[in-house]
Design an enzyme around this catalytic site. Sequence first.
Site, PDB file in Angstrom:
ATOM      1  N   ASP A  11      -6.814   3.485 -22.829  1.00 23.39           N
ATOM      2  CA  ASP A  11      -7.397   4.913 -22.333  1.00 23.39           C
ATOM      3  C   ASP A  11      -5.944   5.696 -22.106  1.00 23.39           C
ATOM      4  OD1 ASP A  11     -10.059   4.276 -22.245  1.00 23.39           O
ATOM      5  OD2 ASP A  11     -10.086   3.594 -20.291  1.00 23.39           O
ATOM      6  N   ASP A 130     -21.800   5.041 -23.480  1.00 22.06           N
ATOM      7  CA  ASP A 130     -21.798   4.675 -22.255  1.00 22.06           C
ATOM      8  C   ASP A 130     -23.151   4.742 -21.787  1.00 22.06           C
ATOM      9  OD1 ASP A 130     -18.993   4.805 -22.441  1.00 22.06           O
ATOM     10  OD2 ASP A 130     -18.944   7.047 -21.892  1.00 22.06           O
TER      11      ASP A 130
END
Length: 252
Positions: A11, A130
């Site tokens: 990330d 997600d």
Amino acid sequence: MLAKRIIPCLDVKDGRVVKGMQFVGLRDAGDPVELAKKYSDERADELIFLDISASHEGRKTMVDVIEKTSANITIPFTVGGGINSVDDMKRILRAGADKISLNTAAVLRPELIREGATVFGSQCIVVAIDARSVGEDRWEVYTHGGRNATGRDVIRWAQEAEALGAGEILLTSMDDDGEKKGFGLELTKRVSEAVGIPVIASGGAGLREHFYDVLTQGKADAALAASIFHYDETSIQSVKEYLQTKGVVVRP
């Protein structure tokens, strides 16, 4: 039988690798190019970069990161985050990425999946989902970095993404993300059984055994992890050697 893949996830925020827990509370994990080279040298099968920068400046920094990474590693890598158009995809792929990951933008405008697949081929398009549990055997799609509930069913959305031309699904169990207690096995299994394209399981890796569980019981084609690799809690090699002893086919 196709080899199962082990994929570190980075990330990236404003040019640095960060890792949070359940999408909040970020801490710095290092330089993305250095980490990418480390994982490439350690025989990771692929890498995934998720750009979580909010600003235009951060996005420009990401292109620089991609170019430097591409020059330093020998394994395929995917880039996601802030990609909203075919032009965005072109910019990222030209910088050296092998695949594009679409998440929020695809939910808001599903046709983007088809557009990307038409121009670059399905093998370049990964749809990231997600997922959060909303009751027994039901999961809801979340967008905007896990902040916004959409009311959409995860399994149906995965099937729609495949029909539109996605070549792969990157499935994150938000309930398990950062907890290090194991992947969302039932979620992963249900999605893997519902689509004919590879599913990358994400969210919850803490032990080598968790990779085995999700690649066998969860029927995933690949397993992704972040913090346990970034902070040297285990290594790619250790995970692969363990999987081999358990009879799982992995690339050496």
